[in-house]
Design a protein around this motif. Structure first.
Motif, PDB file in Angstrom:
ATOM      1  N   UNK A  70       0.827  -1.207   0.000  1.00  0.00           N
ATOM      2  CA  UNK A  70       0.000   0.000   0.000  1.00  0.00           C
ATOM      3  C   UNK A  70       0.864   1.262   0.000  1.00  0.00           C
ATOM      4  N   UNK A  71       1.938   1.236   0.752  1.00  0.00           N
ATOM      5  CA  UNK A  71       2.847   2.378   0.786  1.00  0.00           C
ATOM      6  C   UNK A  71       3.506   2.570  -0.583  1.00  0.00           C
ATOM      7  N   UNK A  72       3.929   1.489  -1.222  1.00  0.00           N
ATOM      8  CA  UNK A  72       4.535   1.575  -2.549  1.00  0.00           C
ATOM      9  C   UNK A  72       3.533   2.074  -3.589  1.00  0.00           C
ATOM     10  N   UNK A  73       2.279   1.667  -3.459  1.00  0.00           N
ATOM     11  CA  UNK A  73       1.209   2.088  -4.366  1.00  0.00           C
ATOM     12  C   UNK A  73       0.911   3.576  -4.248  1.00  0.00           C
ATOM     13  N   UNK A 123       9.352  10.070  -3.928  1.00  0.00           N
ATOM     14  CA  UNK A 123       8.232  10.409  -4.796  1.00  0.00           C
ATOM     15  C   UNK A 123       6.896  10.414  -4.088  1.00  0.00           C
ATOM     16  N   UNK A 124       6.924  10.407  -2.749  1.00  0.00           N
ATOM     17  CA  UNK A 124       5.698  10.417  -1.953  1.00  0.00           C
ATOM     18  C   UNK A 124       5.785  11.535  -0.921  1.00  0.00           C
ATOM     19  N   UNK A 125       4.668  12.171  -0.685  1.00  0.00           N
ATOM     20  CA  UNK A 125       4.571  13.157   0.386  1.00  0.00           C
ATOM     21  C   UNK A 125       3.887  12.508   1.578  1.00  0.00           C
ATOM     22  N   UNK A 126       3.893  13.206   2.703  1.00  0.00           N
ATOM     23  CA  UNK A 126       3.268  12.641   3.904  1.00  0.00           C
ATOM     24  C   UNK A 126       2.658  13.737   4.766  1.00  0.00           C
ATOM     25  N   UNK A 127       1.631  13.353   5.488  1.00  0.00           N
ATOM     26  CA  UNK A 127       0.993  14.185   6.518  1.00  0.00           C
ATOM     27  C   UNK A 127       0.840  13.316   7.746  1.00  0.00           C
ATOM     28  N   UNK A 157      11.085  10.812   6.330  1.00  0.00           N
ATOM     29  CA  UNK A 157      11.985  11.387   5.333  1.00  0.00           C
ATOM     30  C   UNK A 157      13.209  10.498   5.125  1.00  0.00           C
ATOM     31  N   UNK A 158      13.610   9.759   6.141  1.00  0.00           N
ATOM     32  CA  UNK A 158      14.741   8.836   6.007  1.00  0.00           C
ATOM     33  C   UNK A 158      14.489   7.807   4.911  1.00  0.00           C
ATOM     34  N   UNK A 159      13.212   7.364   4.785  1.00  0.00           N
ATOM     35  CA  UNK A 159      12.888   6.374   3.756  1.00  0.00           C
ATOM     36  C   UNK A 159      12.375   7.019   2.470  1.00  0.00           C
ATOM     37  N   UNK A 160      12.287   8.361   2.445  1.00  0.00           N
ATOM     38  CA  UNK A 160      11.989   9.056   1.200  1.00  0.00           C
ATOM     39  C   UNK A 160      10.705   9.845   1.133  1.00  0.00           C
ATOM     40  N   UNK A 161       9.871   9.836   2.160  1.00  0.00           N
ATOM     41  CA  UNK A 161       8.606  10.555   2.108  1.00  0.00           C
ATOM     42  C   UNK A 161       8.855  12.035   2.409  1.00  0.00           C
ATOM     43  N   UNK A 162       8.895  12.832   1.323  1.00  0.00           N
ATOM     44  CA  UNK A 162       9.167  14.269   1.438  1.00  0.00           C
ATOM     45  C   UNK A 162       8.263  15.020   0.486  1.00  0.00           C
TER      46      UNK A 162
END
Length: 195
Positions: A70-73, A123-127, A157-162
Motif C-alpha cells: 500500500x505504501x509503494x502504491x 516520490x511520496x509526500x506525507x501528513x 523522510x529517512x525512507x523518502x517521504x518528502x
C-alpha cells in the motif's frame, strides 16, 4: 487526483485517531482521490524485531507485506497517532521497526553525500497528525519537538517521504465535542486537498 494510503496509528479499536483518519479518508474520496485505509488495531504481526539482524530478518507477516504494498502504491501517506510518554505507541513503533527494512525502505549499499543509506520510497509526500495532552508550546520548549523530529526526519523522510508535514492537536484526552468537530473539519480540509 492522488493515490493516498492512510494509517490509523492508534492501537485501540476506537480512538480520536480513528475519527480523524476516517474523516480524512471520506473527504479525500469525495474529492476524487483513491484511498486505502488501514487501522493498526486490525494488523496481526509480531512487533518485536527480535534477535535477528538485517541480514536475516524475520519473515514479514501478510499484514506487513500488505502495508508495504500500500505504501509503494501510494503517492501520499497520511497517518494519525497519539503521543504516549513522549513517543509512539509500542505497536506502531514495532510496525516501523519490522516493515521499514533495508532493501524495502532504504538502501544500505548506496549512500548519500552525507553517508546515509539512500531512501527507497521517494516520490511520496506525507501528513502526520499527532494528538497529545501536551500543549504545542510545551512540546516545543520542554520536549524540543522530539516526536515530531523522529517521525519527520528519522523515519518518514529517512525512507523518502518528502515533504512530511505535521499537524499537532491537543490537549486531546478531555477535548470538548465542539473542539473535536473543529479538528475533524481541519482534517477533512486536508483530506480533500490530499495535503
Amino acid at each position: 487526483m492522488k493515490r493516498i494510503f492512510i494509517l490509523n496509528g492508534h492501537p485501540a479499536e476506537r480512538s480520536l485517531s480513528r475519527t480523524l483518519v476516517e474523516a480524512y479518508a471520506d473527504a479525500a474520496r469525495q474529492a476524487g482521490h483513491e484511498v486505502r485505509l488501514t487501522h493498526l488495531h486490525d494488523l496481526a504481526f509480531d512487533a518485536d524485531f527480535g534477535w535477528v539482524d538485517y541480514q536475516q530478518p524475520k519473515a514479514l507477516e501478510p499484514a506487513l507485506e500488505q502495508l508495504l504494498q500500500d505504501l509503494s502504491w501510494s503517492e501520499h501517506f497520511m497517518m494519525s497517532t497519539p503521543m504516549w510518554w513522549g513517543g509512539l505507541p509500542a505497536k506502531l513503533k514495532g510496525l516501523f521497526d519490522r516493515a521499514l527494512l533495508p532493501g524495502r525502505a532504504f538502501d544500505t549499499r548506496h549512500k548519500s553525500l552525507l553517508g546515509l543509506p539512500l531512501p527507497m520510497l521517494t516520490g511520496r509526500s506525507a501528513r502526520v497528525v499527532i494528538t497529545s495532552d501536551t500543549p504545542g508550546w510545551f512540546m516545543r520548549l520542554a520536549y524540543k519537538n522530539a516526536l515530531i523530529w523522529q517521525l519527520r526526519r528519522q523515519i518518514l523522510e529517512f525512507v523518502g517521504l518528502k515533504p512530511t508535514r505535521l499537524t499537532h492537536l491537543g490537549p486531546a484526552s478531555e477535548a470538548k465535542p465542539e473542539q473535536v468537530q473543529r479538528w475533524v473539519k481541519q482534517i477533512q480540509d486536508l483530506g480533500a486537498q490530499a495535503a
